[in-house]
Motif scaffolding. Structure first.
Motif, PDB file in Angstrom:
ATOM      1  N   GLN A  36       0.826  -1.207   0.000  1.00  0.00           N
ATOM      2  CA  GLN A  36       0.000   0.000   0.000  1.00  0.00           C
ATOM      3  C   GLN A  36       0.861   1.258   0.000  1.00  0.00           C
ATOM      4  O   GLN A  36       0.534   2.255  -0.663  1.00  0.00           O
ATOM      5  CB  GLN A  36      -0.919  -0.009   1.221  1.00  0.00           C
ATOM      6  N   ALA A  37       1.976   1.215   0.722  1.00  0.00           N
ATOM      7  CA  ALA A  37       2.867   2.373   0.764  1.00  0.00           C
ATOM      8  C   ALA A  37       3.460   2.654  -0.613  1.00  0.00           C
ATOM      9  O   ALA A  37       3.592   3.817  -1.013  1.00  0.00           O
ATOM     10  CB  ALA A  37       3.981   2.131   1.785  1.00  0.00           C
ATOM     11  N   ALA A  38       3.798   1.609  -1.354  1.00  0.00           N
ATOM     12  CA  ALA A  38       4.361   1.794  -2.696  1.00  0.00           C
ATOM     13  C   ALA A  38       3.346   2.420  -3.637  1.00  0.00           C
ATOM     14  O   ALA A  38       3.683   3.299  -4.448  1.00  0.00           O
ATOM     15  CB  ALA A  38       4.835   0.448  -3.245  1.00  0.00           C
ATOM     16  N   ILE A  39       2.086   1.988  -3.538  1.00  0.00           N
ATOM     17  CA  ILE A  39       1.038   2.558  -4.387  1.00  0.00           C
ATOM     18  C   ILE A  39       0.860   4.046  -4.102  1.00  0.00           C
ATOM     19  O   ILE A  39       0.744   4.868  -5.025  1.00  0.00           O
ATOM     20  CB  ILE A  39      -0.290   1.810  -4.170  1.00  0.00           C
ATOM     21  N   SER A  40       0.875   4.394  -2.823  1.00  0.00           N
ATOM     22  CA  SER A  40       0.698   5.799  -2.431  1.00  0.00           C
ATOM     23  C   SER A  40       1.931   6.630  -2.768  1.00  0.00           C
ATOM     24  O   SER A  40       1.816   7.770  -3.247  1.00  0.00           O
ATOM     25  CB  SER A  40       0.393   5.890  -0.934  1.00  0.00           C
ATOM     26  N   LEU A  41       3.110   6.073  -2.527  1.00  0.00           N
ATOM     27  CA  LEU A  41       4.349   6.830  -2.720  1.00  0.00           C
ATOM     28  C   LEU A  41       4.589   7.154  -4.187  1.00  0.00           C
ATOM     29  O   LEU A  41       5.004   8.272  -4.526  1.00  0.00           O
ATOM     30  CB  LEU A  41       5.534   6.027  -2.157  1.00  0.00           C
ATOM     31  N   PHE A  42       4.310   6.199  -5.053  1.00  0.00           N
ATOM     32  CA  PHE A  42       4.587   6.391  -6.476  1.00  0.00           C
ATOM     33  C   PHE A  42       3.364   6.856  -7.266  1.00  0.00           C
ATOM     34  O   PHE A  42       3.417   6.955  -8.493  1.00  0.00           O
ATOM     35  CB  PHE A  42       5.131   5.094  -7.079  1.00  0.00           C
ATOM     36  N   HIS A  43       2.256   7.115  -6.565  1.00  0.00           N
ATOM     37  CA  HIS A  43       1.029   7.638  -7.185  1.00  0.00           C
ATOM     38  C   HIS A  43       0.605   6.780  -8.392  1.00  0.00           C
ATOM     39  O   HIS A  43       0.376   7.288  -9.492  1.00  0.00           O
ATOM     40  CB  HIS A  43       1.236   9.096  -7.620  1.00  0.00           C
ATOM     41  N   LEU A  44       0.536   5.478  -8.165  1.00  0.00           N
ATOM     42  CA  LEU A  44       0.183   4.556  -9.238  1.00  0.00           C
ATOM     43  C   LEU A  44      -1.292   4.663  -9.595  1.00  0.00           C
ATOM     44  O   LEU A  44      -2.129   5.010  -8.750  1.00  0.00           O
ATOM     45  CB  LEU A  44       0.511   3.114  -8.813  1.00  0.00           C
ATOM     46  N   SER A  45      -1.599   4.363 -10.838  1.00  0.00           N
ATOM     47  CA  SER A  45      -2.972   4.468 -11.326  1.00  0.00           C
ATOM     48  C   SER A  45      -3.901   3.531 -10.558  1.00  0.00           C
ATOM     49  O   SER A  45      -3.604   2.337 -10.399  1.00  0.00           O
ATOM     50  CB  SER A  45      -3.009   4.118 -12.816  1.00  0.00           C
ATOM     51  N   ALA A  46      -5.027   4.048 -10.099  1.00  0.00           N
ATOM     52  CA  ALA A  46      -5.991   3.238  -9.362  1.00  0.00           C
ATOM     53  C   ALA A  46      -6.652   2.191 -10.252  1.00  0.00           C
ATOM     54  O   ALA A  46      -7.162   1.184  -9.759  1.00  0.00           O
ATOM     55  CB  ALA A  46      -7.062   4.144  -8.743  1.00  0.00           C
ATOM     56  N   PHE A  47      -6.623   2.427 -11.556  1.00  0.00           N
ATOM     57  CA  PHE A  47      -7.217   1.458 -12.482  1.00  0.00           C
ATOM     58  C   PHE A  47      -6.368   0.184 -12.586  1.00  0.00           C
ATOM     59  O   PHE A  47      -6.900  -0.922 -12.679  1.00  0.00           O
ATOM     60  CB  PHE A  47      -7.363   2.090 -13.870  1.00  0.00           C
ATOM     61  N   VAL A  48      -5.046   0.357 -12.545  1.00  0.00           N
ATOM     62  CA  VAL A  48      -4.140  -0.781 -12.701  1.00  0.00           C
ATOM     63  C   VAL A  48      -3.680  -1.320 -11.347  1.00  0.00           C
ATOM     64  O   VAL A  48      -3.705  -2.530 -11.104  1.00  0.00           O
ATOM     65  CB  VAL A  48      -2.912  -0.382 -13.540  1.00  0.00           C
ATOM     66  N   ALA A  49      -3.245  -0.433 -10.468  1.00  0.00           N
ATOM     67  CA  ALA A  49      -2.677  -0.838  -9.180  1.00  0.00           C
ATOM     68  C   ALA A  49      -3.778  -0.973  -8.138  1.00  0.00           C
ATOM     69  O   ALA A  49      -4.391   0.010  -7.727  1.00  0.00           O
ATOM     70  CB  ALA A  49      -1.634   0.175  -8.723  1.00  0.00           C
ATOM     71  N   LYS A  50      -4.042  -2.191  -7.709  1.00  0.00           N
ATOM     72  CA  LYS A  50      -5.031  -2.453  -6.686  1.00  0.00           C
ATOM     73  C   LYS A  50      -4.338  -2.728  -5.353  1.00  0.00           C
ATOM     74  O   LYS A  50      -3.393  -3.511  -5.285  1.00  0.00           O
ATOM     75  CB  LYS A  50      -5.889  -3.662  -7.065  1.00  0.00           C
TER      76      LYS A  50
END
Length: 271
Positions: A36-50
């Motif tokens: 979860q921290a990686a998704i938030s830190l790198f601002h990954l697309s919510a469509f791809v990164a779950k």
């Protein structure tokens, strides 16, 4: 009447079962936090990164959660079956070859260079060749998972057998024991830590090998489900598949560790 009481025995069994489960739960918790921290830190697309919450909702809350969960578990069962057959077969063959390598120097000089050379070949390159020779199906996946298991187990077990104190072999020789008896009763117990270390390492590797084979050739199991989910943009299923195989890998790793402790402690061998 000697022996452990039923209550103490139940506590011992519960402790041995509970420890790997607790260690696995802790490992998963850490993984979810980093994830979860990686998704938030790198601002990954919510469509791809779950994230962990989205995967949980997909499997347990959504309108099609039961169907999606059933599909995932069915594919996971196929992958675990395929990987287990290769894992057990590869381990048994590797231990047998390691015994032969240590028992006969000429066997070691012949087999070990070949094993190391084959180990350097990328598995992705080997899968199409193995599939072409054996065909698509359970046997090819089993062979690929077995190959992933075989090489690290062979090297580690052979090293463990050679690491036994020389005094052990001298003692058996003094009593006129055969080389095979000295190897089986003297060196093999000292190699148990290496065998268990190989088993821990090879378990996740066998799962990944099975997934790769399913992905590239058989069209079954988690490998097929992951490539299908990716091509149809069903990223929730894709991430759920990753979580499923990661969970099983962590469980297997900790389960082998839990089995290793009492076995090695009973023999009085430092791991």
């Amino acid at each position: 009447m000697s022996g452990r009481s039923p209550r103490r025995l139940a506590l011992t069994v519960g402790d041995r079962v509970g420890r790997p489960l607790a260690a696995s739960a802790l490992g998963l918790a850490v993984m979810c936090g980093v994830w979860q921290a990686a998704i938030s830190l790198f601002h990954l697309s919510a469509f791809v990164a779950k994230g962990p919450v989205e995967v949980y909702d997909f499997l347990f809350v959504g309108s099609s959660a039961e169907s999606d969960r059933s599909q995932l578990l069915s594919a996971l069962g196929v992958t675990v079956r395929d990987a287990s057959l290769g894992y057990v077969g590869g381990t048994v063959v590797a231990i047998a070859v390691a015994l032969a390598v240590v028992l006969r120097r000429d066997v070691g000089q012949t087999i070990m260079p070949i094993a190391i050379a084959l180990r350097s070949v990328p598995l992705v390159a080997m899968v199409p060749i193995i599939t072409f020779v054996i065909g698509q199906g359970l046997l090819s996946v089993t062979v690929i998972a077995g190959i992933v298991t075989f090489f690290p187990t062979l090297v580690n077990v052979a090293s463990g057998l050679r690491a036994a104190p020389t005094t052990t072999s001298d003692l058996f020789n003094a009593y006129g024991a055969s080389e095979l008896t000295a190897l089986r009763k003297g060196r093999l117990p000292y190699a148990l830590p290496a065998i268990f270390a190989s088993a821990r390492i090879a378990a996740p590797g066998a799962l990944l090998g099975a997934i790769l084979a399913e992905w590239l050739s058989t069209g079954q199991g988690l490998g097929d489900l992951m490539i299908t989910s990716s091509s149809t943009a069903n990223y929730s299923m894709l991430w759920s598949s990753v979580v499923a195989i990661t969970t099983v890998s962590i469980l297997l790793y900790n389960l082998v560790s839990a089995i290793e402790r009492p076995v090695v402690a009973r023999l009085g061998i430092a791991s």
